[in-house]
Design an enzyme around this catalytic site. Structure first.
Site, PDB file in Angstrom:
ATOM      1  N   HIS A 141      82.139  48.645  70.126  1.00  0.00           N
ATOM      2  CA  HIS A 141      82.508  50.156  70.859  1.00  0.00           C
ATOM      3  C   HIS A 141      83.181  49.472  72.282  1.00  0.00           C
ATOM      4  O   HIS A 141      82.444  48.496  73.370  1.00  0.00           O
ATOM      5  CB  HIS A 141      81.049  51.028  71.187  1.00  0.00           C
TER       6      HIS A 141
ATOM      7  N   GLY B 181      86.310  56.348  72.518  1.00  0.00           N
ATOM      8  CA  GLY B 181      87.355  56.745  73.201  1.00  0.00           C
ATOM      9  C   GLY B 181      88.466  57.118  73.475  1.00  0.00           C
ATOM     10  O   GLY B 181      89.572  57.348  73.888  1.00  0.00           O
TER      11      GLY B 181
ATOM     12  N   GLN C  82      73.914  52.868  57.925  1.00  0.00           N
ATOM     13  CA  GLN C  82      74.510  52.336  59.296  1.00  0.00           C
ATOM     14  C   GLN C  82      72.699  51.885  58.881  1.00  0.00           C
ATOM     15  O   GLN C  82      72.582  53.559  59.187  1.00  0.00           O
ATOM     16  CB  GLN C  82      75.237  53.027  59.443  1.00  0.00           C
TER      17      GLN C  82
ATOM     18  N   CYS D 182      73.877  50.931  69.931  1.00  0.00           N
ATOM     19  CA  CYS D 182      73.110  52.437  69.929  1.00  0.00           C
ATOM     20  C   CYS D 182      72.493  52.479  71.677  1.00  0.00           C
ATOM     21  O   CYS D 182      71.286  51.800  71.216  1.00  0.00           O
ATOM     22  CB  CYS D 182      72.432  53.325  68.971  1.00  0.00           C
TER      23      CYS D 182
END
Length: 318
Positions: free
Chosen positions: A154, A196, A53, A83
């Site tokens: 995400h 999550g 990454q 990020c």
């Protein structure tokens, strides 16, 4: 996952699943180009399949860094557009790139042109006040137009203005439905989901809607769940978890690392959650936390920690 999914973590996780694709922590393109490459990019052949990454916003530098990663033998290179750390904000990359989807597409196009391995992207739903419908579509449209091989999402916004990086992992609400809608819009493209997801049953449920599931904190803090991956998600014949075999493999690995000048704690810090929820887990964590970083600590500490779990488990069974 910066400072978490280093080469020692990945080697350990590979002992628990042979099929899952493992990701490195984010490596900034400039560091890959100018830094100590073996330290930053080196990995054990046993880690395959493993993806590198990268972080950055300069297409030329990302293309060069991707080519370096390909030369090291990585199976995939992934551009981080998710990020929210202070470090990436100061460098105008990571989640900041959600605001500039055309630049993200340029970065992916340059990386695709420079390597033969798959180039993928990991992003957020959006940042700050962005509308998640238009923001996510803009990134997806751009990267798929230039040939991105997958988009991992995400399923949270990132609030760069007002939340810390830690808070950004928990406070913005999850919206899995938005990722599902993106998959409906792109039925023939690989869309993966992240955020999550606590374990394998939940991961399998998501696969009814998307193509892949990425686990971060759950896999790190409770790595034992990775032993379920191959059978549950890849339909491999079930293999019972063998702590004795794992112990021998990790002891040998730790001894090689120590002989090369490393410390036992570099390896064992990733293992403390292995027996989460089982009898003896607290003593296991205690031994590793207190003894692994002592001068001269060797594989005997790891053996003692595993033995503590076995003794308590045997007593409970009796």
């Amino acid at each position: 996952m910066m400072d978490w999914t280093d080469r020692h973590c990945r080697f350990f996780h590979r002992q628990l699943t042979q099929r899952a694709l493992l990701y490195t922590e984010m490596v900034v393109a400039d560091a890959a180009i100018h830094g100590k490459r073996e330290r930053l990019l080196g990995f054990d052949a046993e880690e395959h399949p493993v993806a590198l990454q990268l972080g950055g916003s300069d297409p030329a530098k990302l293309a060069e860094a991707a080519a370096i990663g390909e030369g090291f033998g990585y199976d995939e290179v992934n551009l981080n557009v998710g990020c929210p750390s202070d470090r990436v904000q100061s460098g105008t990359f990571g989640a900041c790139l959600m605001k500039t989807p055309a630049l993200v597409a340029d970065c992916v196009a340059a990386m695709k042109a420079g390597v033969k391995i798959p180039v993928t992207v990991k992003c957020r739903l959006g940042v700050d006040e962005q509308d998640i419908e238009t923001a996510l579509d803009a990134v997806a449209d751009g990267v798929f137009a230039v040939g991105a091989d997958a988009l991992w999402v995400h399923a949270r916004k990132a609030w760069l203005d007002g939340l810390s990086p830690k808070e950004n992992r928990d406070i913005p609400p999850l919206d899995y439905g938005r990722v599902y809608r993106l998959k409906e819009r792109y039925p023939d493209r690989f869309i993966g989901i992240n955020g999550g997801i606590p374990g394998m049953p939940e991961a399998k449920a998501h696969l009814a809607h998307v193509d892949g599931v990425m686990l971060g904190r759950a896999a790190y803090h409770t790595p034992g769940i990775l032993s379920e991956v191959d059978a549950l998600l890849y339909s491999e014949p079930p293999q019972p978890f063998d702590p004795d075999a794992l112990l021998e493999t990790m002891c040998a690995y730790a001894e090689r690392h120590i002989a090369a000048g490393g410390r036992l704690g570099h390896v064992t810090r990733h293992m403390v959650g292995l027996f989460h929820g089982l009898p003896g887990a607290r003593r296991f964590r205690q031994i590793l936390s207190e003894q692994a970083n002592r001068p001269g600590a060797g594989a005997e500490v790891l053996r003692e920690a595993f033995a503590a779990v076995d003794r308590v488990a045997d007593q409970a069974a009796a």
